[in-house]
Design a protein around this motif. Sequence first.
Motif, short mmCIF file in Angstrom:
data_model
loop_
_atom_site.label_atom_id
_atom_site.label_comp_id
_atom_site.label_asym_id
_atom_site.label_seq_id
_atom_site.Cartn_x
_atom_site.Cartn_y
_atom_site.Cartn_z
N ALA A 190 9.30 -4.40 26.24
CA ALA A 190 9.63 -4.92 24.91
C ALA A 190 8.46 -4.64 23.96
O ALA A 190 7.50 -3.97 24.30
N GLY A 191 8.54 -5.16 22.79
CA GLY A 191 7.46 -4.97 21.82
C GLY A 191 7.37 -6.16 20.89
O GLY A 191 8.23 -7.04 20.89
N GLY A 192 6.30 -6.18 20.10
CA GLY A 192 6.13 -7.21 19.09
C GLY A 192 6.12 -8.62 19.65
O GLY A 192 5.50 -8.90 20.68
N SER A 193 6.85 -9.50 19.00
CA SER A 193 6.87 -10.91 19.38
C SER A 193 7.49 -11.13 20.76
O SER A 193 7.12 -12.07 21.47
N ALA A 194 8.43 -10.26 21.14
CA ALA A 194 9.06 -10.40 22.46
C ALA A 194 8.03 -10.18 23.56
O ALA A 194 8.03 -10.90 24.57
N ARG A 195 7.14 -9.21 23.39
CA ARG A 195 6.10 -8.98 24.38
C ARG A 195 5.18 -10.19 24.48
O ARG A 195 4.83 -10.64 25.57
N GLU A 196 4.78 -10.71 23.34
CA GLU A 196 3.92 -11.89 23.33
C GLU A 196 4.59 -13.06 24.06
O GLU A 196 3.96 -13.75 24.86
N ALA A 197 5.88 -13.27 23.75
CA ALA A 197 6.60 -14.40 24.35
C ALA A 197 6.73 -14.25 25.86
O ALA A 197 6.53 -15.20 26.63
N LEU A 198 7.07 -13.05 26.32
CA LEU A 198 7.26 -12.83 27.76
C LEU A 198 5.94 -12.93 28.51
O LEU A 198 5.89 -13.50 29.61
N TRP A 199 4.87 -12.40 27.94
CA TRP A 199 3.58 -12.50 28.62
C TRP A 199 3.06 -13.93 28.59
O TRP A 199 2.45 -14.40 29.54
N ALA A 200 3.33 -14.64 27.50
CA ALA A 200 2.96 -16.06 27.46
C ALA A 200 3.75 -16.84 28.51
O ALA A 200 3.20 -17.74 29.17
N ALA A 201 5.02 -16.48 28.69
CA ALA A 201 5.83 -17.15 29.71
C ALA A 201 5.27 -16.89 31.10
O ALA A 201 5.26 -17.77 31.96
N ARG A 213 -3.06 -14.45 14.73
CA ARG A 213 -2.29 -13.69 15.70
C ARG A 213 -3.22 -12.90 16.62
O ARG A 213 -2.99 -12.80 17.82
N GLY A 214 -4.28 -12.35 16.05
CA GLY A 214 -5.26 -11.65 16.87
C GLY A 214 -5.92 -12.58 17.87
O GLY A 214 -6.15 -12.20 19.04
N ALA A 215 -6.22 -13.81 17.43
CA ALA A 215 -6.82 -14.79 18.34
C ALA A 215 -5.85 -15.16 19.46
O ALA A 215 -6.25 -15.28 20.63
N ALA A 216 -4.57 -15.32 19.10
CA ALA A 216 -3.56 -15.67 20.11
C ALA A 216 -3.40 -14.54 21.13
O ALA A 216 -3.30 -14.78 22.34
N ARG A 217 -3.38 -13.30 20.64
CA ARG A 217 -3.24 -12.17 21.55
C ARG A 217 -4.48 -12.02 22.44
O ARG A 217 -4.36 -11.70 23.63
N THR A 218 -5.65 -12.25 21.87
CA THR A 218 -6.87 -12.20 22.68
C THR A 218 -6.83 -13.26 23.77
O THR A 218 -7.23 -13.00 24.92
N THR A 219 -6.31 -14.43 23.43
CA THR A 219 -6.18 -15.50 24.40
C THR A 219 -5.23 -15.11 25.54
O THR A 219 -5.51 -15.35 26.72
N LEU A 220 -4.10 -14.50 25.19
CA LEU A 220 -3.15 -14.05 26.21
C LEU A 220 -3.80 -13.03 27.15
O LEU A 220 -3.68 -13.13 28.37
#
Length: 379
Positions: free
Chosen positions: A144-155, A33-40
Amino acid sequence: MESTTSTELFFDLVFIFTITQLAHYLIAHPDWRGAARTTLLLALVWFVWVYTAWLTNWLQPERAPVRALLIGLMLGSLLLSAAVPGAFAGTGLLFALVYVPVQVGRTLFGLWAVQGHPLLVDGFQKTLPWFVGTSVLMVLGGLAGGSAREALWAAAIVVEVVGLSIGYPVPGLGRTRAERWVVEGGHLAQRCQAFILIALGESILVTGSTLAQRLNMITSGAFVLAFAGSVALWWVYFARSAPAATEVIARAGERTGGLSRVAFNYLHPVMVAGIIVTAAGDERLLSEPGADTTMVTALFALGGPALFLAGHAAYKAVLWRVWPTSRIAALVVLLALVPVCVLLPLPVVACAALATAVTVAVIVADRFRVPRAASPGPA
């Protein structure tokens, strides 16, 4: 070919801090998860930098209005960098609220500055709605927060990539075609080379700061090995490929826009990611050189160079239309060494030494390869 200006180099200084922040974020979150967030975060920061590089490709950075813009973008980028450690916690909204005016504001400035140049006006008019759309996703993610933030920024990242790939189509206006872009390819190549240097310099800063905290004979030896690894990555990129690639892109004619889009927007961040992961591995090396290699350490130490070589292989393939076998072979060997280093297990210093040895083997293979002529056509 237009050379990189002092104003552009001054703007780049902020990104030394940015890459350091990303490396420390990965070091502090050594999991998937840390790697995925760093990638984002890297992708979002890269969009800020690379679209600014495109802007200065069209405008004159030494003119007062453009210089003022770059200083403003520099301040915004500094705030983005400061928000990186807590981007998925308390500073996420700040990150988004800074990202939006940087991306949209730069586009509006570009639209104003290129009046009288129909092709450039057309391009900015079509990119603006897309940047507004991704800005909405960024702000929603910040709220948002958590997984929602990750999903929206990935989008938002996906929309950015898709928009660029298909020419930012807008109803009633059509899309902008890469072959019509007014591009100084050599200048963009120089700008991306500068960013690779920034990332490599950051990796040395990370290892140097770790060494300063644990200075002794053992960590000094580990630092020499980490330094050799950074030099090897620099050599792979700059010894022969960089000047030849600059020449190819500068002479590509109507292919310049398409080549630049793939080579700079898509492939260079892969190499930067490889350098960041390698820096995380170097930090592990200096912290515990004699410890057994864990899966995380192996992925850092071997996966970092593998990621860098994968990006560089694709970069060369795009420019010369031939896959470089030395880099592909090295990639396979590095990935195969991950379970070997973990299962035996080898000490961290041995794992890092193997990674450096494989990278050096690529340099040796390049040394004895028959050079290709720099040309915009098939190689």
